[in-house]
Design an enzyme around this catalytic site. Sequence first.
Site, short mmCIF file in Angstrom:
data_model
loop_
_atom_site.label_atom_id
_atom_site.label_comp_id
_atom_site.label_asym_id
_atom_site.label_seq_id
_atom_site.Cartn_x
_atom_site.Cartn_y
_atom_site.Cartn_z
NE ARG A 217 -4.09 1.87 1.14
CZ ARG A 217 -4.15 3.19 0.99
NH1 ARG A 217 -3.17 3.85 0.44
NH2 ARG A 217 -5.21 3.85 1.42
CD GLU B 53 -11.37 2.46 -1.86
OE1 GLU B 53 -11.49 1.22 -1.94
OE2 GLU B 53 -10.37 3.02 -1.39
NE ARG C 140 -3.46 -3.09 2.25
CZ ARG C 140 -4.38 -2.23 1.83
NH1 ARG C 140 -4.78 -2.23 0.57
NH2 ARG C 140 -4.89 -1.35 2.66
#
Length: 185
Positions: A73, A81, A115
């Site tokens: 990320r 999104e 992540r």
Amino acid sequence: MADSGPRGRRRTPLSTLLIALLLVGAWAVERWGPGLIPGNWSFGASGRTCRLDTVLDGDSLRLTCQGERVEVRLHCIDAPEHKQRPWSDRSRDSLRQLATRQLELVPIDKDRFGRTVGDVYSVGAKQRLLLNLEQVRSGNAAVYARYCEDKRFFRAEREAREAKRGIWSRKGEHQTPWIFRHRKR
């Protein structure tokens, strides 16, 4: 007569100059912070050389680093999104254009989904680019202020807004993906 320092020693003009330089330097770091160090500078072994597997969206990548698959990320940014079309597609396509086959990952943290959150640089390109910052500069991501203190990102977003680039060309929820995500729950 020059000021006396500790134990009665005199302060020389050189020591006064050095103190003044230290104070100016401390002020500059406070004022401009991380922006004092250009984004294309590298400090050696701080990052890992990785291979790009896929661009997941405008702020996420899947990499292979020394045989390990890593989902990344991008630090400091938030991109539209998947359901925020066409902005999500444009943001993802922009990151695909920026990302070279070889990348350098500088890990910063882990998010709640496991992540790696980090800075990702292009490797082998004509000019070494911080992909996170370029996404903001091009108007394909917003600064995620909650997780960012780097003033370069805020300057880049302000410039993209003023130039009406990407997500800043038209008002809407695509400019604040973090609000859109919370409304859809």
